[in-house]
Design an enzyme around this catalytic site. Structure first.
Site, short mmCIF file in Angstrom:
data_model
loop_
_atom_site.label_atom_id
_atom_site.label_comp_id
_atom_site.label_asym_id
_atom_site.label_seq_id
_atom_site.Cartn_x
_atom_site.Cartn_y
_atom_site.Cartn_z
N HIS A 63 4.52 1.62 -11.26
CA HIS A 63 4.87 0.23 -11.55
C HIS A 63 3.77 -0.63 -10.91
CE1 HIS A 63 9.07 1.38 -12.64
NE2 HIS A 63 8.83 2.33 -11.76
N PHE A 64 2.82 -1.10 -11.71
CA PHE A 64 1.68 -1.84 -11.18
C PHE A 64 1.88 -3.36 -11.24
CE2 PHE A 64 -1.86 1.62 -11.56
CZ PHE A 64 -1.27 2.32 -10.52
N ARG A 65 3.07 -3.82 -11.70
CA ARG A 65 3.57 -5.17 -11.47
C ARG A 65 2.93 -6.27 -12.30
NH1 ARG A 65 8.17 -3.32 -9.67
NH2 ARG A 65 8.21 -2.69 -7.48
N ASN A 95 9.08 -2.30 -16.97
CA ASN A 95 9.93 -3.33 -16.36
C ASN A 95 9.11 -4.37 -15.61
OD1 ASN A 95 9.45 -1.11 -14.64
ND2 ASN A 95 11.11 -1.69 -13.27
N HIS A 179 15.43 6.98 -16.40
CA HIS A 179 15.94 6.73 -15.05
C HIS A 179 17.45 6.92 -15.13
CE1 HIS A 179 15.93 4.34 -11.10
NE2 HIS A 179 17.20 4.73 -11.31
N ASP A 311 6.19 7.28 -8.64
CA ASP A 311 7.06 6.11 -8.80
C ASP A 311 6.56 4.97 -7.91
OD1 ASP A 311 9.08 4.50 -9.74
OD2 ASP A 311 10.65 5.37 -8.49
N HIS A 315 6.37 -3.63 -3.07
CA HIS A 315 7.00 -4.92 -2.77
C HIS A 315 6.34 -5.46 -1.50
CE1 HIS A 315 10.24 -4.17 -5.66
NE2 HIS A 315 10.35 -2.97 -5.15
#
Length: 446
Positions: A63-65, A95, A179, A311, A315
């Protein structure tokens, strides 16, 4: 055209280790032999004496945002951390904000990566309860696979309609990554914790709230639906011993309809580590018991679990410092995943050949990635050179993820990545990421 010759390497590939040289021209491996001489005086020569050369790691879950959550990280920053960790290829999850559930949003991510990524890239296409028509339009030679959240979703990405699941499983021919956590079970457990502790829920309750029961209930249902419909599913981040019973090792990975992945944190940590690490090891699914960890290892080694991934989900420290219900789950892992697995090699827990199988070969086979994941003539020159006897300690000063922290801070790894080569380009060398990028979009042999 740039030429590079790697000399005197211990080459790890397809279950064997052999000493030899690798000659690269442009982005392609042209020759692998016991001894190769440089014919062009401009050839870059890397002496890998005493070091191992592995295929570049393929991480099937990050998840590289970007877009929308770039205060946590972005494709540029997190792909830089990835190449520092020997990861030459990543598959990013949908996401983000906005979600990658339409073709225009998928194309937008591809454009960002083309301009900024240090590593080869592919982007999963997200499913919802009502976007099957859009899913069926994706280009199967450009999209790695479909991602469904059967728990722990964001936005409208929780796919909780069984009829929709059956339709997706039966109509979509791409591998569908899942998931799996049962939301109703988690909600009931969370309410019980709130009744007991109020807003001061201790982090040690996390594996009880996001329980083994919640994981197994969801994953077992998904496996049963896949068997009914013929769906090709890949269950992400197994965290419980009981779930490993759902998978088998009777077929080669290409022939398996139902496959599974385990992540570094579920192999390294247990619930005993919450007291020291706190929310820095808060993931969904939760890190669980030592017994669960032991059973995950057993399933990994006997090939019921097919892939090791990260994964990676950064944050900020501020976000991680909130109370339990306001603290997001996830953490940075791409930079330290391969060194962590090589630590287990030192301990005799797994062979380096098996690490390569699970982190390089199998992701390529599972997702039909073209000309990557192996050290072969004619394949893309995605390679990692590793010194397994050059210790280094993880500190804030050498963490490259944008969030600036790691659950491995203070750990001394015995193995150091000296070079990461992406399509023939030295993308990383001894703690320095190259400003020049040579990443490519993934293509798939389907």
């Amino acid at each position: 055209m740039k030429k590079t010759l790697i000399k005197n390497a211990k080459i790890v590939n397809e279950g064997t280790i052999f000493e030899g040289d690798i000659f690269i021209e442009g982005d392609t491996i042209l020759e692998i032999d016991e001894s190769i001489s440089a014919k062009d005086p401009n050839t870059i020569i890397i002496d890998a004496e005493g070091k191992y050369v592995l295929p570049g790691v393929i991480d099937d879950q990050v998840h590289f945002r970007e877009p929308g959550l770039t205060h946590k990280g972005n494709i540029a920053s997190e792909s830089a951390a990835a190449v520092a960790g020997g990861i030459t290829t990543f598959m990013e999850q949908p996401n983000t904000k906005p979600q990658t559930t339409t073709i225009p949003e998928w194309e937008n991510k591809m454009a960002i990566a083309a301009a900024t990524s240090h590593a080869n890239y592919g982007f999963m296409f997200g499913g919802t309860n009502n976007n099957l028509d859009e899913i069926l339009k994706v280009d199967i030679n450009r999209v790695p696979g479909i991602k469904l959240f059967l728990g722990s979703s964001t936005g409208n990405m929780l796919v909780n309609d069984e009829e929709v699941l059956k339709e997706i499983f039966s109509k979509v021919k791409l591998r569908i990554s899942l998931h799996c956590e049962d939301e109703d079970t988690i909600k009931a457990n969370l309410q019980q914790a709130l009744n007991t502790y109020g807003e001061e829920i201790p982090i040690t309750e996390h594996p009880k709230i996001r329980s083994a029961e919640a994981c197994y209930k969801s994953s077992s249902k998904a496996v049963e639906l896949a068997k009914q419909t013929g769906g090709r599913i890949h269950v992400f981040h197994l965290s419980t011993g009981k779930e490993t019973e759902l998978f088998d090792n009777k077929l080669p990975i290409e022939q398996k309809q139902i496959t599974a992945e385990v992540c570094i944190h579920h192999l390294w940590f247990s619930d005993e580590d919450y007291k020291e690490k706190g929310a820095f090891i808060k993931w969904n699914p939760a890190v669980k018991t030592k017994s669960d960890r032991d059973q995950l290892w057993e399933a990994l080694l006997d090939d019921r679990i097919d892939v090791i991934a990260t994964d990676h989900a950064p944050h900020t420290i501020e976000e991680k410092s909130n109370t339990y219900t306001n603290c997001p789950s996830g953490g940075p892992l791409v930079q330290h995943a391969l060194p962590a697995m090589l630590q287990f090699v030192h301990e005799g827990k797994i062979s380096i050949e098996k690490v390569v199988e699970k982190m390089c070969h199998n992701p390529a086979r599972l997702f039909d990635i073209e000309k990557r994941g192996y050290i072969r003539k004619g394949y893309k020159a995605d390679l990692v050179i590793v010194d397994t006897n050059n210790p280094w300690t993880v500190t804030k000063d050498n963490i490259l993820a944008s969030c600036g922290w790691s659950p491995f801070e203070g750990v001394t790894f015995k193995s150091r990545i000296s070079h990461t080569i992406v399509n023939g380009h030295i993308a990383y060398h001894n703690f320095k990421v190259s400003a020049e990028r040579n990443a490519q979009e993934l293509s798939f042999n389907r």
